[in-house]
Design an enzyme around this catalytic site. Structure first.
Site, PDB file in Angstrom:
ATOM      1  N   GLU A 282       0.840  -1.204   0.000  1.00  0.00           N
ATOM      2  CA  GLU A 282       0.000   0.000   0.000  1.00  0.00           C
ATOM      3  C   GLU A 282       0.875   1.254   0.000  1.00  0.00           C
ATOM      4  O   GLU A 282       0.541   2.263  -0.634  1.00  0.00           O
ATOM      5  CB  GLU A 282      -0.933  -0.020   1.214  1.00  0.00           C
ATOM      6  N   GLU A 285       2.024   1.809  -3.448  1.00  0.00           N
ATOM      7  CA  GLU A 285       0.905   2.348  -4.240  1.00  0.00           C
ATOM      8  C   GLU A 285       0.719   3.841  -3.955  1.00  0.00           C
ATOM      9  O   GLU A 285       0.523   4.648  -4.874  1.00  0.00           O
ATOM     10  CB  GLU A 285      -0.372   1.567  -3.875  1.00  0.00           C
ATOM     11  N   CYS A 302      -8.742  -2.471   3.796  1.00  0.00           N
ATOM     12  CA  CYS A 302      -8.649  -3.696   4.604  1.00  0.00           C
ATOM     13  C   CYS A 302      -9.903  -4.022   5.390  1.00  0.00           C
ATOM     14  O   CYS A 302     -10.071  -5.145   5.848  1.00  0.00           O
ATOM     15  CB  CYS A 302      -7.437  -3.639   5.511  1.00  0.00           C
ATOM     16  N   SER A 322      -7.551   1.560  -2.456  1.00  0.00           N
ATOM     17  CA  SER A 322      -6.294   0.847  -2.727  1.00  0.00           C
ATOM     18  C   SER A 322      -6.610  -0.491  -3.379  1.00  0.00           C
ATOM     19  O   SER A 322      -7.589  -1.151  -3.028  1.00  0.00           O
ATOM     20  CB  SER A 322      -5.559   0.622  -1.406  1.00  0.00           C
ATOM     21  N   LYS A 361     -15.516 -10.285   7.761  1.00  0.00           N
ATOM     22  CA  LYS A 361     -14.441 -11.077   7.150  1.00  0.00           C
ATOM     23  C   LYS A 361     -14.979 -12.381   6.565  1.00  0.00           C
ATOM     24  O   LYS A 361     -14.388 -12.953   5.656  1.00  0.00           O
ATOM     25  CB  LYS A 361     -13.345 -11.361   8.179  1.00  0.00           C
ATOM     26  N   GLU A 364     -16.086 -11.275   3.266  1.00  0.00           N
ATOM     27  CA  GLU A 364     -14.917 -10.976   2.430  1.00  0.00           C
ATOM     28  C   GLU A 364     -14.328 -12.266   1.834  1.00  0.00           C
ATOM     29  O   GLU A 364     -13.973 -12.322   0.656  1.00  0.00           O
ATOM     30  CB  GLU A 364     -13.855 -10.258   3.266  1.00  0.00           C
ATOM     31  N   GLU A 369     -14.215 -11.928  -6.043  1.00  0.00           N
ATOM     32  CA  GLU A 369     -12.920 -11.400  -6.485  1.00  0.00           C
ATOM     33  C   GLU A 369     -11.754 -12.166  -5.873  1.00  0.00           C
ATOM     34  O   GLU A 369     -10.643 -12.137  -6.395  1.00  0.00           O
ATOM     35  CB  GLU A 369     -12.746  -9.923  -6.077  1.00  0.00           C
ATOM     36  N   CYS A 501     -10.823  -2.521  14.480  1.00  0.00           N
ATOM     37  CA  CYS A 501     -11.091  -3.963  14.631  1.00  0.00           C
ATOM     38  C   CYS A 501     -11.225  -4.408  16.077  1.00  0.00           C
ATOM     39  O   CYS A 501     -11.881  -5.404  16.356  1.00  0.00           O
ATOM     40  CB  CYS A 501      -9.989  -4.773  14.002  1.00  0.00           C
TER      41      CYS A 501
HETATM   42 FE1  HC0 Z   1      -8.581  -6.109  11.292  1.00  0.00          FE
HETATM   43 FE2  HC0 Z   1      -6.934  -6.268   9.378  1.00  0.00          FE
HETATM   44  S1  HC0 Z   1      -6.641  -4.922  11.198  1.00  0.00           S
HETATM   45  S2  HC0 Z   1      -9.081  -5.550   9.116  1.00  0.00           S
HETATM   46  O1  HC0 Z   1      -9.289  -4.585  11.765  1.00  0.00           O
HETATM   47  O2  HC0 Z   1      -5.815  -4.217   7.655  1.00  0.00           O
HETATM   48  O3  HC0 Z   1     -10.842  -7.999  11.203  1.00  0.00           O
HETATM   49  O4  HC0 Z   1      -7.692  -7.142  13.956  1.00  0.00           O
HETATM   50  O5  HC0 Z   1      -7.288  -8.681  10.679  1.00  0.00           O
HETATM   51  O6  HC0 Z   1      -7.317  -8.212   7.151  1.00  0.00           O
HETATM   52  O7  HC0 Z   1      -4.158  -7.207   9.715  1.00  0.00           O
HETATM   53  C1  HC0 Z   1     -10.019  -7.254  11.338  1.00  0.00           C
HETATM   54  C2  HC0 Z   1      -8.139  -6.748  13.006  1.00  0.00           C
HETATM   55  C3  HC0 Z   1      -7.531  -7.573  10.560  1.00  0.00           C
HETATM   56  C4  HC0 Z   1      -7.127  -7.504   7.962  1.00  0.00           C
HETATM   57  C5  HC0 Z   1      -5.181  -6.891   9.540  1.00  0.00           C
HETATM   58  C6  HC0 Z   1      -6.288  -5.044   8.239  1.00  0.00           C
END
Ligand code: HC0
Length: 567
Positions: A282, A285, A302, A322, A361, A364, A369, A501
Site C-alpha cells: 500500500e 501504491e 482492509c 487501494s 471477514k 470478504e 474477487e 477492529c
Molecule cells: Fe482487522 Fe486487518 S486490522 S481488518 O481490523 O488491515 O478484522 O484485527 O485482521 O485483514 O491485519 C479485522 C483486526 C484484521 C485484515 C489486519 C487489516
C-alpha cells in the site's frame, strides 16, 4: 448540581442526568433492555420504571430527567411487581424453548434477558411463550437473524442507524405482531447491510449472531488428510481472554497460540505478518500515486464492512480504493502459493482458517474477487467456544510462539487493530523509505484515540502529506462527504467498526466504550514492547519478496495480493 434522594440516601447529581444515570453513579442497578449507552432513548421496554414521590404513575428511569429535590424509589414492592409483570409479557413474545437456561443460544452466558430476570427476581413464568413462527434469516454470509428470539427492543435499529449511519432494520406490523425486519423482509444479505455485526453487540438476546464456521473447522481438524493452517488477526489477542474471565485488554497472544496448537492446527501463523506486507504494497501504491499524479486520496481497503459501504453509498469513489487485498486475504493467497509450494502441500489438502474480530471477514472470504484464498473464518467468540469445548484452560497454558515464515511481525502490524493504526504504520514506513532517514519519534499520537474523525499532516521531504482517519460508518460517511465537497487528502484510513477492529462485530460481548478503550491501550503496549516496530524491517517479509514476489508492486505481487472492486 442537583440534590436528589434515591432509595433513602441523598446524592448530588449533574444537571441533565437521567434517573438511570444517577442511579448508576450511586451503584444501584436498575434493569433495562431497550437502553444502551450511546444510543438515543427509546423507553419502550419499561423495565426501568421507578417510583417518584408525588407522581401517580411509575416513570421510566432511562427517559426521565432528574429534578431538584426528587425522591425516588428504584426497587419498591410496587416497582418490582410492575417489572415482573412487564418481564413476563416480554418473555411471552420471546422463543424461550431455552427456558432461560440458554443451553444452545448464542448469548449463552451473557443474555441480557437472563441478567434482567436475576435483578427482577423472576421465579416463575405464568404466560406461555408464543410461537411466532418466523423463519430464520440466513441470507447473509456473515450474520443470522432469529426473529423468534427478538423482543423488539429496537437497539439493533438504532445502532445501525445512529452509529453506523445505515439503517437496514425497521419495525413492521403493530401490537403483538410487531417485528424487527429488513426492507420488504428481503433478508440481511439482500439489503445494504455491510456485515459489520455491530447489531450483534446491541442485541440483548440471541436474535442476531454470526454465521458459524466452527463446525466446519472441527471437521477439517479431525480429518487427517488435511493440513490446516490458522492466522490470527491483530485485535484478537487483546480480547480472546475475556470469555475466560480475564479483564478486557489482558494480552493473551502466547496462550492463544498454545491453545490453537492443542486444537490441532498444523501451523499457527499471524495475520500481522501480512499486515506488514500490506504496508509494503500500500505504501508503494501511495508513493506511486503521489509521484505520478494518480487518483488521490488513496483509501484503505482492509475493512470489508467499509468496502461494502463504499460499494453501496459512494460507488463513484471506488477508484480511490487501494488495490491491495486485506491482510486476511493476502495471507490466504500467500499460504496457498508460497507456503504450499515451499512445503510440497497439495492445494486440495491445504485448509486456511482465519480468526478475526470481524463478522464481515466471513463475507470478504466469499467475495468472488478473491474466493478460495481463505476457507473458513472464525470470530473471536467462536474461537473461545472451540477452546472451551476442547476442555482447554487457555489462561493456564504456557505461552508459545507463532510458527516462523508467516508468524513474525512488527509493532506496526499490531496497531492495525486500533483505529488510526494502519495510518500510523504507513507513516512510519513511508517516511523512512522516502527520506532515507530514521524516524526519531515512532508514535503518531495525533491519529490515536477514539475521536470519530482524526486529521494529521506530516512533512515528508518538503511534501505535506495529509491523512485522515475515521472509524464507525457514521463517521466514515462524514469524512466521505468532506472529500466529495472538495477537501484534499493524500491518504485515508477507514474502519467500519467503532474503535477499529478491536471493536469488531465478532469480538467478545460486551464490546462497549470501556472494553474498546482497554483493548486499545493493550494494543499500543504490545507495539511499544516490540523491538521491531516498522513493517519494512520485517526480515520474513523481505525474504518473501526475495524468494517469491520480487519487489513491492511487482507483477507477481499484483497477481497475488491485489484486486479490484465494482459496485
Ligand atoms: Fe482487522 Fe486487518 S486490522 S481488518 O481490523 O488491515 O478484522 O484485527 O485482521 O485483514 O491485519 C479485522 C483486526 C484484521 C485484515 C489486519 C487489516
Amino acid at each position: 448540581m442537583l440534590q436528589v434522594n434515591i432509595d433513602g440516601k441523598t446524592y448530588n447529581v449533574n444537571e441533565g442526568s437521567s434517573i438511570l444515570e444517577a442511579a448508576g453513579k450511586a451503584h444501584i442497578k436498575i434493569p433495562t433492555l431497550c437502553y444502551e449507552e450511546g444510543l438515543s432513548i427509546y423507553g419502550g421496554c419499561r423495565l426501568c420504571v421507578v417510583e417518584i414521590e408525588g407522581e401517580r404513575l411509575l416513570q421510566p428511569a432511562c427517559a426521565t430527567e432528574i429534578k431538584e429535590g426528587m425522591v425516588i424509589k428504584t426497587h419498591s414492592p410496587k416497582v418490582q411487581e410492575v417489572r415482573r409483570n412487564l418481564f413476563e409479557l416480554i418473555i411471552a413474545s420471546h422463543d424461550i424453548s431455552c427456558k432461560l437456561n440458554c443451553l444452545t443460544c448464542s448469548k449463552n452466558g451473557n443474555c441480557e434477558l437472563r441478567q434482567a430476570a436475576d435483578i427482577i427476581g423472576i421465579n416463575q413464568v405464568r404466560l406461555k411463550s408464543r410461537d411466532k413462527g418466523y423463519s430464520e434469516d440466513r441470507s447473509s454470509y456473515s450474520i443470522i437473524r432469529e426473529p423468534n428470539k427478538c423482543i423488539t427492543c429496537g437497539r439493533c435499529i438504532r445502532k445501525c442507524e445512529e452509529v453506523q449511519g445505515i439503517g437496514i432494520f425497521t419495525m413492521a406490523n403493530r401490537g403483538p405482531a410487531t417485528i424487527v425486519t429488513t426492507f420488504e423482509d428481503k433478508g440481511m444479505g439482500n439489503v445494504e447491510c455491510t456485515n459489520c455485526g455491530q447489531c450483534i453487540h446491541s442485541c440483548p438476546t440471541g436474535a442476531l449472531h454470526e454465521v458459524y464456521h466452527y463446525e466446519n473447522v472441527w471437521d477439517v481438524l479431525n480429518d487427517p488428510s488435511k493440513h490446516v493452517v490458522v492466522q490470527t488477526a491483530p485485535a484478537v489477542r487483546v480480547a480472546i481472554s475475556e470469555p475466560f474471565g480475564a479483564e478486557p485488554g489482558a494480552v493473551a497472544t502466547g496462550q492463544m497460540v498454545a491453545a490453537l496448537r492443542r486444537l490441532g492446527f498444523d501451523r499457527v501463523f499471524d495475520t500481522n505478518f501480512t499486515a506488514d506486507l500490506t504496508i509494503m504494497e500500500e505504501g508503494t501504491e501511495l508513493i506511486e500515486r503521489i509521484n505520478n499524479g494518480g487518483i488521490l486520496p488513496l483509501l484503505t481497503s482492509c475493512s470489508p464492512g467499509w468496502i461494502k459501504f463504499i460499494e453501496h453509498f459512494y460507488p463513484d469513489l471506488l477508484p480511490n480504493i487501494s488495490s491491495c487485498k486485506s491482510p486476511q486475504q493476502m495471507f490466504g493467497a500467500v499460504a496457498k502459493t508460497y507456503y504450499a509450494e515451499k512445503n510440497n502441500i497439495p492445494l486440495e489438502d491445504l485448509v486456511v482458517v482465519s480468526v478475526m474480530p470481524c463478522t464481515a471477514k466471513k463475507f470478504e472470504a466469499r467475495r468472488p474477487e478473491m474466493e478460495g484464498d481463505v476457507d473458513f473464518v472464525l470470530t473471536t467468540r467462536e474461537l473461545a467456544r472451540m477452546i472451551k469445548t476442547a476442555g482447554i484452560d487457555m489462561l493456564a497454558l504456557e505461552e508459545e510462539e507463532y510458527d516462523n515464515l508467516m508468524g513474525v511481525s512488527s509493532g506496526a502490524a499490531d496497531i492495525f487493530g486500533a483505529t488510526g493504526g494502519v495510518m500510523e504504520a504507513a507513516l512510519r514506513t513511508a517516511y523512512e523509505l522516502i527520506t532515507g532517514e530514521e524516524l526519531e519519534k515512532l508514535d503518531f499520537e495525533m491519529v490515536r484515540g477514539l475521536e470519530g474523525i482524526k486529521v494529521a499532516e506530516i512533512d515528508i521531504n518538503g511534501l505535506k502529506v495529509k491523512g485522515g482517519v475515521a472509524h464507525g460508518l457514521g463517521n466514515v460517511r462524514k469524512l466521505m462527504d468532506r472529500i466529495k465537497s472538495g477537501e484534499e487528502f493524500h491518504f485515508i484510513e477507514l474502519m467500519a467498526c467503532p474503535g477499529g477492529c478491536l471493536g469488531g462485530g465478532g469480538q467478545p460481548i460486551p464490546t462497549n466504550e470501556e472494553t474498546r478503550t482497554r483493548r486499545m491501550k493493550a494494543i499500543y503496549e504490545i507495539d511499544k514492547g516490540k523491538k521491531m516496530r516498522k513493517s519494512h524491517e520485517n526480515s520474513y517479509v523481505q525474504k518473501l519478496y526475495d524468494d517469491y514476489l520480487g519487489k513491492p508492486g511487482s507483477h507477481r505481487a499484483h497477481e497475488l495480493l491485489h484486486t479490484s472492486y465494482t459496485a
